[in-house]
Design an enzyme around this catalytic site. Structure first.
Site, mmCIF file in Angstrom:
data_model
loop_
_atom_site.group_PDB
_atom_site.id
_atom_site.type_symbol
_atom_site.label_atom_id
_atom_site.label_comp_id
_atom_site.label_asym_id
_atom_site.label_seq_id
_atom_site.Cartn_x
_atom_site.Cartn_y
_atom_site.Cartn_z
ATOM 1 N N HIS A 41 0.837 -1.207 0.000
ATOM 2 C CA HIS A 41 0.000 0.000 0.000
ATOM 3 C C HIS A 41 0.872 1.257 0.000
ATOM 4 C CE1 HIS A 41 -2.651 -3.048 2.010
ATOM 5 N NE2 HIS A 41 -3.502 -2.566 1.127
ATOM 6 N N LEU A 205 3.523 -9.311 -0.796
ATOM 7 C CA LEU A 205 2.984 -8.757 0.447
ATOM 8 C C LEU A 205 1.459 -8.791 0.411
ATOM 9 C CD1 LEU A 205 5.274 -5.728 1.357
ATOM 10 C CD2 LEU A 205 5.612 -8.169 1.734
#
Ligand code: PAF
Length: 305
Positions: A41, A205
């Protein structure tokens, strides 16, 4: 400048308009998330900050895209850490609404339908998931339209600001669906894809990685290794020999393979002719999903020769 967090659509629109005006900005980026943020993110946020004058990140755990209430309850909520991570990347504004703010009349009667593209792969094991995700993405993209909070006189000066929204390549099917929704339904926003961020050992991830124990995490590495194998074969124009790569994944006892295929990146239809004995040519996407212990993981790799 310190990051600001707002919880209502009115505040989001007023504050982003104020930021655009005060910075003399000509572009606004939107980074939709469900929180539990990690470096993947952070890469979305950093990319948005690099290319836009004002960046808004949203944090909303969307009940509509969860199949069952347990999954929704189990979803990690780490708001303070998320805001700190977004601030470090230079994001200007966080929109963290309640469920009532997003769905004031309860569950929407009319939703975005993801169609055949939303029924395959992830959609097959999570029925309704993509309809729920697209419905909230449609709402978030509308909330974030730059200049929506400006008084009418302000809007007509100097044309409309550029508007971009950022999605991870890691969720390849979601990305393909968002692109199609925006194209098919004429949303005034450009969708930007950001490459998957991986741990040093190759694991993509994901907010779900925290649920893997040590042995499961080690076993999960077979997913990225199998994808890398296909990437190397594609780059050197060898036959992909998908079957041998599948066998490699299936030989790992802690991994239950759901799917592993080579598809067209836009339609996600399998490219059966291009993945067995003939040398690989062109562009494709290798996609994989598996349960590792109790955790369902997905990953993918763009292939090009
Ligand atoms: O990818 C996600 O985190 C979510 O599906 C999104 C795009 C924020 C919609 O809830």
């Amino acid at each position: 400048m310190a990051i600001k967090t707002v919880t209502t659509v009115a505040e989001l629109q007023a504050e982003s308009a104020r930021l655009l005006t005060s910075k003399g900005g000509t572009s606004q980026g939107l980074v939709p998330t469900m929180g539990a943020l990690h470096q993947g993110h952070a890469a979305l946020a950093r990319t948005a900050v690099k290319h836009n004058d004002v960046v808004v990140a949203t944090i909303f755990v969307n009940p509509l895209q969860f199949g069952d209430a347990t999954d929704l309850d189990r979803y990690p909520r780490t708001l303070d850490a998320d805001i700190a991570l977004l601030e470090e990347q230079g994001v200007d504004l966080v929109f963290a609404p309640t469920v009532d703010e997003v769905y004031p009349d309860g569950e929407p009667l009319v939703r975005v339908t993801s169609g055949v593209l939303g029924e395959k792969w992830e959609g097959a094991s999570r029925p309704g998931h993509f309809d729920g995700a697209l419905t909230v993405v449609a709402k978030l993209l509308h909330y974030g339209i730059p200049g929506a909070g400006l008084p009418a006189s302000g809007k007509s000066q100097g044309g409309l600001p550029a508007y971009r929204a950022y999605f991870g390549q890691k969720d390849a099917q979601q990305l393909a669906l968002v692109r199609r929704m925006v194209a098919d339904l004429n949303f005034p926003v450009k969708i930007e894809a950001v490459p998957t961020v991986r741990a040093a050992d190759g694991l993509a991830l994901s907010s779900r990685n925290r649920f893997l124990d040590e042995a499961e995490r080690e076993a999960a590495l077979v997913l990225s290794r199998a994808l890398r194998l296909l990437e190397e074969r594609a780059m050197s124009r060898q036959p992909l020999d998908l079957d041998s790569a599948r066998a490699m994944v299936e030989s790992q006892p802690l991994v239950a393979l759901d799917y592993f295929d080579v598809v067209d990146p836009g339609t996600l239809d399998p490219l059966a002719e291009n993945c067995r004995e003939t040398p690989f040519r062109g562009e494709a996407l290798a996609i994989i999903a598996a349960k590792v212990g109790p955790v369902r993981l997905i990953d993918n790799m763009p292939l090009a020769s």
